[in-house]
Design a protein around this motif. Structure first.
Motif: not given
Lengths: 686, 686
Positions: B508, B512, B517, B521, B539, B544-546, B548-549, B563
């Motif tokens: 990730l 990213a 950013f 996703i 995102i 937050r990415l982690t 939501e992933y 992504i």
């Protein structure tokens, strides 16, 4: 006001009758002599008789009472003649065709007014001056040709322009259009288009009056009168079509130079016509075609059979009609097969019903009978029949005429062969029928007629408006203060978003608790709030509210901060403008770019009832967005209707409100709420 | 293919000539005898002579070579006659008016094909069967009336329907429309509308050929041929107008029953006509009016003087023209005053120039001279002149004719008094002029003519498409896989948003960092991503990415997470559909509700050049949104143009792409980038 002496005189005096048929005074006398059965008196300075009529050298010499006087002498002689006629000869009706009055000079306008005063003093009526005259079945007091068939079932036609009236007659007569009366009002010194319509309404006779009214106008001088009597006539079963020329800015300038027309905002004209159920036309041919549709039986429904001996026109007609919301339903089943049996091989009854180039009168009869009796899915028929020039088609047109007489469903005849069977078409028209040479122009007219507003609803009665009127009356000319705007809308029953102005930081928490997050805050003081960063949307906690409050209060000129709940939903627009004579023209639509870029706006004339408001909403191109689309919620349509009705009702009682905009009006599934609004008030004209 | 024997025969044989003028065989012989100067041979089984012509009892007996044979015998006799003529009499041109062939039965279709084969075998040409024939200045081989003026400057008119051709002639002749040739193609067994247009193009003679082409079609059988030759003729200075009937679904059904027309998608027809510079008409009267405008001098510019002796029509005309983008510039200054001096008191020269009901020929001359010489702001004139019926107006029409002859600016005559001065109008038309009875119908036609696509641009040459064609060729029928779609668009030069599928949480951070950013996703695996909460927008941090992933990977069926960078801007739409014969019809617009609810879409036929793409964008109602409005940034118009051009060019070389949508295509000030796209490929027909 129009009187019986004008419409049904026992005697007519032609002032300035002449032998010269190339002059108005000659031609009008000829037309009167040819049509009028009563006593005719002619004045002429030079000849002892003209056109076989003994003349009098002056008005005084006329030896009897004169009901109607037609003046065809130079403007300067008119006042004297009118005085003598009105006072000595008991004349109560005047037609002045002479020009050289108000349209030419101030002096002319003065004399024109003096003439009106004299006529008014004896309770008389005046058509003109500066007009072609008028005609009905009793007398043809016009100096122009052509003279159409004048009969009870024909149209009553009122024109503000004489030449245009002539050209409209010429456009209509080849279509078989009949007339009951034709009025050219010229300068409308005493009687204008609206006044004649009023008379036709007030004297309407269900047995004998014509049910078709046609108008040509370049300005609407009395919108309220037009609205009232057009609505009333419509409710009595009349159909009305009108041209209001000068719809564009450039056209309006042209109209002003032509008849001194005052510019009417076109959106107001549209709204008025819609509310009055008037079919609006833009050209002479279009008006004549719409009038010819009026002369046919009323079509109930939108399902048509197209009957033809030629495929091409039927295809173009199908395209045009289906584009206008009509159906050409496919016919099948036993009865369709039975009909096909009666036609030549290769015919099609699928609809269009094509009975081929070789199709004959008898077959046409079978087809019409089948559409009349066997196919309930058919509301009416369009019959297209021309000729390639081999054989006459009189027998076919006889059959068509016969079936039109006896059938109950309307039949619209499209007869394209204006050259090949000119005589047969003339014969068909002489039987009292109309015909349409071009199927597409016919379709466009039929679509307009069918889509006119036929249900003329009454407005719901309205209760408390005195309070609003009181508030408005107290305020000076100009924009109302925001708190007054809220008060007015609240009284009208239009929800307005709660808003509190905070000037002390320690009030913030209380206010926030009362309104509830999320909120919107706006700096109070600076005019261009957005430009100075003075608007913050969607604040959802106390911490951020405090910080943003502090920032806004630091902006130069800040006097406080306005706090509103953040309303989510779809941005709507509701506004109105007061147009002198018309009242308030209400506009609604989706807000923002939909109004400003896409121009997606509906209009209506206040007061509006629920059905009218709903009609306005449904007429928006973005209506589906209001219903909800692509997973995004729509708005409460009932709620939007309710707000429009309340808004328009309020306006009806407050003519001082010259402009009002609710922008945005926010809508969601549950509620419609005003977020911002402005109201401009003026107690005088502007 | 049309040949010289058809157009300019030395001899004509009428097979089945008759004495009965109510029959096609009688009427067509009469028309040929009246027009044709060469040898005429007539066959008739029963009479030794008909209409003064000696007859032969069978084709074999004709004692000479026959250039053109016109067949008016029953269908069953046609094949035999054609064989004898083609083989024994050296006949190379045939007109078969008889019906009863392919339009009626399979057997008829078989015989029709056999006839074509025979004619093809001798290199001959065939008009029909099942038609009214053809006419030009050499011979009038039609069985119908009326016969119009046939002269070099007239229109070449090709019709797929015989009766419709007759009715169009009847609509056009009263307007003074002239013809050069009229072709009724009937069943188009050998020669269709497109083939005749091809011939007119290939034999175009700058000195002598007509510059006006009119078409009536119910289906376009060879779109490529029509496009090629219409464009070519336009570039040679021709003006083309066409009706393609069957534009609606219901009309298309009607056309199919009439001439067995194959339905053409109407958007494709529109796009083709636009690209070909063809003025599209929907009715007979409209086509005739447009053709009459064609017969006038070409109007350069959109600034008109309206010259009238009657105010009303001038106001309606001003409304109509200004609504269509024309100007009626106000005239003032010294020269305007000088002109006013020459007119009666009360005249107005402000434009409309109103010289009153009493205005005369001499004054009209002065006005036209002034517009021609003194007012540079005027590109052309519309002269409205009718009559109330008092005096003839021949002298005025003489003046008008004279000024039209000598002037350089176009003059359009609106002559409304079709009853009062019928004879004067006929005289005016007999001088070779056209006239328009209705000013508004004239204006609508002029607007269409002026707004047609006159600049027929060439498409920019295009380089690497072999690679794309290669990829498409390798794929099976159906939708291309997402990675193939990206590849195709990348090769075409259309930027596609970067996207990476992550299946391991530890990838990730790298991804990213690479994409940057904010990101979007989407879960990979489940079909209805949104419904299962599988899409997260905007995102903006790793934390937050982690989270939501992890959430997305827990969704049932999740195989990974895609992504993409979060692209901000305005949602656009670009799509195309392959229409057999036409190629790709490209559609563009703003995305979302603008396409789906507001229907705000522009179309064009691939390949599109920059000017065409820009024209499509500018034709959008939402164009102002693309330029930027209400403080919201627009998009790069150049960028959008560039994408449309590349997109359409790619499609031209990949007919296997049957459908393609880039939706959304995101646009901002800097870039236009595809965010999602799908492509459907088929190697056969569908």
């Amino acid at each position: 006001m129009i009187n019986n002496q004008l419409l049904n005189p026992q005697s007519i005096a032609v002032i300035g009758g002449s032998d010269d048929l190339t002059k108005p005074g000659g031609k009008i006398l000829q037309n009167i002599v040819a049509s009028f059965k009563g006593a005719i008196y002619v004045t002429n300075l030079k000849s002892p008789d003209v056109q076989g009529q003994k003349t009098f050298s002056c008005v005084e010499d006329i030896p009897a009472k004169v009901d109607l006087a037609v003046l065809a002498v130079a403007a300067k002689f008119c006042l004297g003649a009118v005085k003598t006629l009105a006072i000595q000869k008991g004349t109560k009706a005047f037609i002045i065709i002479s020009a050289g009055f108000g349209e030419e000079s101030e002096e002319g306008a003065r004399v024109e007014q003096e003439i009106v005063d004299v006529i008014n003093s004896v309770g008389g009526c005046l058509i003109g001056p500066n007009c072609i005259g008028m005609m009905n079945s009793v007398h043809h007091s016009v100096f122009t040709a052509p003279i159409p068939d004048l009969q009870d079932e024909g149209a009553d036609f009122i024109s503000a322009s004489g030449a245009t009236a002539v050209f409209i007659l010429e456009a209509g007569m080849p279509l078989g259009l009949k007339f009951n009366s034709v009025y050219s009002v010229g300068n409308s010194a005493q009687i204008g288009v609206e006044d004649i319509l009023e008379y036709l309404d007030e004297t309407f006779d269900y047995e004998r009056s014509s049910r078709i009214k046609l108008l040509y106008m370049e300005s609407i001088k009395d919108a309220a009168k037009l609205l009232k009597h057009a609505r009333s006539l419509n409710k009595k079963g009349c159909r009305i079509a009108a041209i209001k020329a000068g719809s564009s800015d450039e056209g309006s300038r042209a109209a002003s130079s032509h008849t001194g027309a005052i510019a009417n905002p076109d959106v107001a004209v549209d709204a008025l016509f819609k509310k009055a159920g008037i079919v609006r036309c833009y050209g002479r041919g279009e008006l004549a075609t719409v009038a010819a549709v009026f002369m046919c039986k009323e079509l109930e429904g939108k399902k048509l059979a197209i009957v033809t001996h030629a495929g091409g026109p039927a295809v173009m007609l199908t395209d045009a009609l289906s584009g206008g919301g009509f159906n050409i339903p496919t016919l099948k089943g036993e009865k369709a097969s039975a009909l096909k049996e009666k036609l030549y091989d290769g015919s099609s009854v699928a609809n269009p019903i094509d009975f081929l180039a070789t199709g004959n009168a008898e077959q046409l009869g079978h087809i019409i009978d089948a559409c009349e009796n066997d196919f309930d899915e058919i509301d009416g028929m369009v019959v297209i029949f021309g000729s390639p020039g081999l054989v006459p088609v009189k027998d076919v047109y006889e059959m068509l005429h016969h079936k039109m007489q006896i059938g109950s469903k309307p039949i619209f005849p499209v007869l394209p062969s204006i050259i090949n069977v000119k005589n047969d078409i003339e014969y068909f028209v002489s039987k009292g029928n109309v015909c349409f040479p071009d199927e597409v122009l016919f379709a466009e007219a039929l679509i307009k007629v069918q889509n006119r507003h036929r249900d003329l609803f009454e407005t719901d009665p309205i209760d408390v408006v005195d309070a609003i009127a009181g508030i408005v009356a107290q305020n000076k000319d100009g924009y109302l203060a925001p708190e007054v705007v809220s008060e007015v809308l609240a009284l009208a029953g239009i929800p307005f978003v709660e808003e509190v102005v905070v000037t002390q930081e320690d009030e913030l928490e209380n206010v926030a608790n009362k309104i509830g997050f999320p909120v919107v805050i706006k700096v109070v003081g600076p005019v261009h709030k957005s430009d100075v960063g003075g608007v913050v949307l969607d604040i959802d906690n106390m911490d951020r509210l405090t910080k943003e409050y502090q920032r806004l209060m630091d902006i130069q000129g800040a006097q406080g901060v306005l706090i509103q709940p953040m309303v989510s939903g779809i941005e709507l627009f509701l506004g109105a403008k007061y147009e002198e004579g018309f009242g308030h023209v209400v506009l609604c639509g989706l807000g923002g770019i939909f109004v400003e870029v896409m121009g997606d706006v509906s209009s209506g004339l206040a007061p509006l009832c629920k059905q009218e408001a709903l009609g306005m909403i449904k007429a928006l191109k973005g209506y589906d967005i209001l219903k909800g689309v692509r997973g995004v919620d729509g708005v409460s349509i009932d709620g939007f209707v309710d707000v429009i009705v309340k808004f328009s009702n309020m306006l009806t009682y407050t003519p001082e409100i010259k402009e009002i905009d609710i922008n945005p009006l926010m809508g969601n599934r549950d509620t419609i709420i005003a977020v911002d609004a402005r109201i401009r008030v003026a107690h005088g004209w502007k």
